[in-house]
Design a protein around this motif. Structure first.
Motif, PDB file in Angstrom:
ATOM      1  N   ARG A 159      -3.328  10.412  63.382  1.00  0.00           N
ATOM      2  CA  ARG A 159      -4.508  10.573  63.927  1.00  0.00           C
ATOM      3  C   ARG A 159      -4.263  10.020  65.395  1.00  0.00           C
ATOM      4  N   PHE A 160      -3.783   8.475  65.365  1.00  0.00           N
ATOM      5  CA  PHE A 160      -3.793   7.925  66.686  1.00  0.00           C
ATOM      6  C   PHE A 160      -2.403   7.695  67.426  1.00  0.00           C
ATOM      7  N   VAL A 161      -1.437   7.829  66.694  1.00  0.00           N
ATOM      8  CA  VAL A 161       0.015   7.510  67.275  1.00  0.00           C
ATOM      9  C   VAL A 161       0.600   8.977  67.664  1.00  0.00           C
ATOM     10  N   ASN A 162       0.736   9.874  66.741  1.00  0.00           N
ATOM     11  CA  ASN A 162       1.622  10.947  67.097  1.00  0.00           C
ATOM     12  C   ASN A 162       0.742  12.255  66.461  1.00  0.00           C
ATOM     13  N   PRO A 163      -0.273  12.585  66.852  1.00  0.00           N
ATOM     14  CA  PRO A 163      -0.805  13.881  66.095  1.00  0.00           C
ATOM     15  C   PRO A 163      -0.029  15.009  65.876  1.00  0.00           C
ATOM     16  N   GLU A 164       1.019  15.296  66.707  1.00  0.00           N
ATOM     17  CA  GLU A 164       1.935  16.560  66.632  1.00  0.00           C
ATOM     18  C   GLU A 164       3.008  16.461  65.592  1.00  0.00           C
ATOM     19  N   MET A 165       3.344  15.088  65.227  1.00  0.00           N
ATOM     20  CA  MET A 165       4.342  15.104  64.066  1.00  0.00           C
ATOM     21  C   MET A 165       3.606  15.165  62.736  1.00  0.00           C
ATOM     22  N   PRO A 166       4.389  16.233  61.969  1.00  0.00           N
ATOM     23  CA  PRO A 166       3.826  16.342  60.774  1.00  0.00           C
ATOM     24  C   PRO A 166       3.799  15.009  59.866  1.00  0.00           C
ATOM     25  N   LYS A 167       2.716  14.965  59.169  1.00  0.00           N
ATOM     26  CA  LYS A 167       2.463  13.893  58.173  1.00  0.00           C
ATOM     27  C   LYS A 167       3.851  13.520  57.312  1.00  0.00           C
ATOM     28  N   LEU A 168       4.466  14.547  56.834  1.00  0.00           N
ATOM     29  CA  LEU A 168       5.332  14.497  55.980  1.00  0.00           C
ATOM     30  C   LEU A 168       6.672  13.871  56.470  1.00  0.00           C
ATOM     31  N   SER A 169       6.891  13.971  57.968  1.00  0.00           N
ATOM     32  CA  SER A 169       8.076  13.551  58.751  1.00  0.00           C
ATOM     33  C   SER A 169       7.704  11.921  58.921  1.00  0.00           C
ATOM     34  N   LEU A 170       6.427  11.645  59.089  1.00  0.00           N
ATOM     35  CA  LEU A 170       5.989  10.150  59.187  1.00  0.00           C
ATOM     36  C   LEU A 170       6.437   9.677  57.896  1.00  0.00           C
ATOM     37  N   LEU A 171       5.936  10.188  56.807  1.00  0.00           N
ATOM     38  CA  LEU A 171       6.114   9.663  55.376  1.00  0.00           C
ATOM     39  C   LEU A 171       7.737   9.283  55.205  1.00  0.00           C
ATOM     40  N   ALA A 172       8.501  10.364  55.541  1.00  0.00           N
ATOM     41  CA  ALA A 172      10.123  10.335  55.226  1.00  0.00           C
ATOM     42  C   ALA A 172      10.480   9.136  55.848  1.00  0.00           C
ATOM     43  N   ILE A 173       9.774   8.882  57.111  1.00  0.00           N
ATOM     44  CA  ILE A 173      10.536   7.775  57.671  1.00  0.00           C
ATOM     45  C   ILE A 173      10.091   6.465  57.130  1.00  0.00           C
ATOM     46  N   TYR A 174       9.124   6.209  56.631  1.00  0.00           N
ATOM     47  CA  TYR A 174       8.515   4.961  56.068  1.00  0.00           C
ATOM     48  C   TYR A 174       9.040   4.890  54.730  1.00  0.00           C
ATOM     49  N   LEU A 175       9.350   5.971  53.801  1.00  0.00           N
ATOM     50  CA  LEU A 175       9.707   5.958  52.613  1.00  0.00           C
ATOM     51  C   LEU A 175      11.299   5.535  52.771  1.00  0.00           C
ATOM     52  N   ALA A 176      11.919   5.869  53.468  1.00  0.00           N
ATOM     53  CA  ALA A 176      13.342   5.524  53.810  1.00  0.00           C
ATOM     54  C   ALA A 176      13.298   4.141  53.932  1.00  0.00           C
ATOM     55  N   ALA A 177      12.575   3.362  54.509  1.00  0.00           N
ATOM     56  CA  ALA A 177      12.313   2.018  54.949  1.00  0.00           C
ATOM     57  C   ALA A 177      12.172   1.333  53.580  1.00  0.00           C
ATOM     58  N   ILE A 178      11.080   1.851  52.956  1.00  0.00           N
ATOM     59  CA  ILE A 178      10.499   1.143  51.856  1.00  0.00           C
ATOM     60  C   ILE A 178      11.630   1.158  50.659  1.00  0.00           C
ATOM     61  N   PHE A 179      12.059   2.240  50.645  1.00  0.00           N
ATOM     62  CA  PHE A 179      13.123   2.161  49.437  1.00  0.00           C
ATOM     63  C   PHE A 179      14.509   1.349  49.639  1.00  0.00           C
ATOM     64  N   LEU A 180      14.702   1.187  50.932  1.00  0.00           N
ATOM     65  CA  LEU A 180      15.837   0.307  51.313  1.00  0.00           C
ATOM     66  C   LEU A 180      15.114  -1.112  50.739  1.00  0.00           C
ATOM     67  N   ILE A 181      14.177  -1.656  51.141  1.00  0.00           N
ATOM     68  CA  ILE A 181      13.583  -2.953  50.911  1.00  0.00           C
ATOM     69  C   ILE A 181      13.270  -3.273  49.310  1.00  0.00           C
ATOM     70  N   ILE A 182      12.899  -2.218  48.552  1.00  0.00           N
ATOM     71  CA  ILE A 182      12.357  -2.586  47.231  1.00  0.00           C
ATOM     72  C   ILE A 182      13.420  -2.587  46.233  1.00  0.00           C
ATOM     73  N   GLN A 183      14.626  -2.323  46.435  1.00  0.00           N
ATOM     74  CA  GLN A 183      15.773  -2.335  45.866  1.00  0.00           C
ATOM     75  C   GLN A 183      16.552  -3.778  45.954  1.00  0.00           C
ATOM     76  N   LEU A 184      16.188  -4.608  47.218  1.00  0.00           N
ATOM     77  CA  LEU A 184      16.639  -5.790  47.311  1.00  0.00           C
ATOM     78  C   LEU A 184      16.293  -6.820  46.189  1.00  0.00           C
ATOM     79  N   PRO A 185      16.887  -7.891  46.096  1.00  0.00           N
ATOM     80  CA  PRO A 185      16.721  -8.834  45.269  1.00  0.00           C
ATOM     81  C   PRO A 185      15.379  -9.457  45.711  1.00  0.00           C
ATOM     82  N   THR A 186      14.645 -10.008  44.965  1.00  0.00           N
ATOM     83  CA  THR A 186      13.282 -10.714  45.147  1.00  0.00           C
ATOM     84  C   THR A 186      13.330 -11.603  46.520  1.00  0.00           C
ATOM     85  N   ASP A 187      14.355 -12.465  46.612  1.00  0.00           N
ATOM     86  CA  ASP A 187      14.538 -13.537  47.636  1.00  0.00           C
ATOM     87  C   ASP A 187      14.608 -12.841  48.869  1.00  0.00           C
TER      88      ASP A 187
END
Length: 357
Positions: free
Chosen positions: A104-132
């Protein structure tokens, strides 16, 4: 003070400033939201105290390590399964909500799934790391963002257009009977302590009383800032008209003579990393609990299946849940979460006492 414990609680408080909590509290501003906050603060502190005091009896161990020698395997799987669902859904609703904000506020023209893909890529990298390592990431994000977020809140409180009469008008409803929805929303701000289920691995020693005093004052400031600042800017009636009250509030602020005059761009930029870490922390907990459910080591194939499940649920949520429907679901989710949290803290407390005996 133990900074790692403070980080976990503070992260949850900051993440909920933007999305769901202010909307729910403002909706009940004349129907007991003020009293709901005053009731929620001691509830949140008590749950924090009992859970952290219990889990720190097992220094540098997460729940999988603590229950490794449990004879009731079916009970362990059931317990782990319930926690995984709650933690995964906590990250999911935060992620879906923030993707809607970005769209809504940053890039209305970019598909939501594209934004989601960027976020998921970063999240999946982080959650597989050791807890520390996840904790170190969180520390860096908070270190970079907290001073700037604090500055924005300071500018909001000192802004000439902040109407204190509207805030005082809402304050006159302090004795209205609170609803369960407002109490559940307010207590969610304190729920970051529950991530100690896994992050207790990086906590050394027992937590002193100063930790809870600090959380009390931060929680008090966070809740009333989250609730009252949008009312002060948009009026006691006008604040309810906004889908995301704090985004509209940030857009009302200006930093004169700054390279970036509109605060909303800075605000959203800071909260991109805060939300990313919030989802990553919740999903890291769910991911580690899932691995701890099985005796054998989780294979690479199973690992990818779990990530595929996370991605599939996220895609379905972004496609089928609009902002209004997500808000309605989140209200009832928060009530269920509060009940589950009380049961979790109570059952773990009595289980640990029996084990110690």
């Amino acid at each position: 003070m133990n900074r790692y414990y403070i980080y976990l609680v503070l992260l949850n408080m900051l993440a909920n400033v933007v999305i769901f909590v202010p909307k729910i509290l403002i909706e009940y501003r004349y129907k007991g939201a003020v009293m709901g906050i005053l009731i929620a603060i001691p509830i949140g502190i008590v749950l924090n105290y009992f859970y952290t005091k219990t889990i720190t009896r097992f220094p540098e161990q997460g729940l999988p390590e603590i229950t490794a020698d449990s004879k009731h395997r079916w009970l362990k799987i059931l317990h782990f399964g319930g926690i995984q669902i709650i933690w995964f859904s906590a990250g999911l609703i935060t992620l879906i909500g923030f993707i809607d904000i970005l769209s809504r506020f940053v890039n209305p023209e970019m598909p939501k799934l594209s934004l989601l893909a960027i976020y998921l890529a970063a999240i999946f990298l982080i959650i597989q790391l050791p807890t520390d390592r996840v904790m170190y990431f969180l520390e860096i994000v908070l270190f970079l963002n907290l001073p700037l977020i604090g500055f924005i809140i300071f500018k909001a409180f000192t802004n000439e257009f902040l109407n204190w009469d509207s805030i005082l008008e809402v304050g006159t409803h302090i004795f209205e009977r609170p609803s369960l929805k407002s109490i559940a929303a307010a207590t969610y701000c304190f729920s970051g302590y529950t991530n100690l289920i896994i992050f207790n691995r990086v906590i050394k020693g027992k937590l002193k009383i100063w930790n809870f005093i600090v959380i009390f004052f931060i929680g008090l400031l966070n809740l009333f800032t989250t609730f009252l600042i949008p009312i002060g800017f948009h009026g006691s009636d006008g604040a309810q008209q906004y889908l995301y009250p704090w985004i509209s509030t940030a857009d009302s602020l200006r930093l004169t003579y700054n390279p970036i005059e509109r605060v909303i761009f800075l605000f959203l930029m800071f909260y991109m990393s805060i939300t990313l870490m919030s989802v990553a922390v919740y999903w890291h907990v769910a991911f580690e609990l899932l691995k701890g459910t099985f005796k054998e080591k989780v294979s690479v194939k199973k690992n990818w299946l779990v990530l595929a499940f996370f991605a599939g649920c996220s895609i379905a949520g972004v496609i089928f849940l609009n902002a209004l429907l997500l808000d309605k679901l989140t209200v009832y989710w928060m009530i269920f979460r509060l009940g589950f949290e009380i049961i979790l803290v109570g059952s773990f407390f009595f289980w640990a006492r029996r084990r110690a005996a």
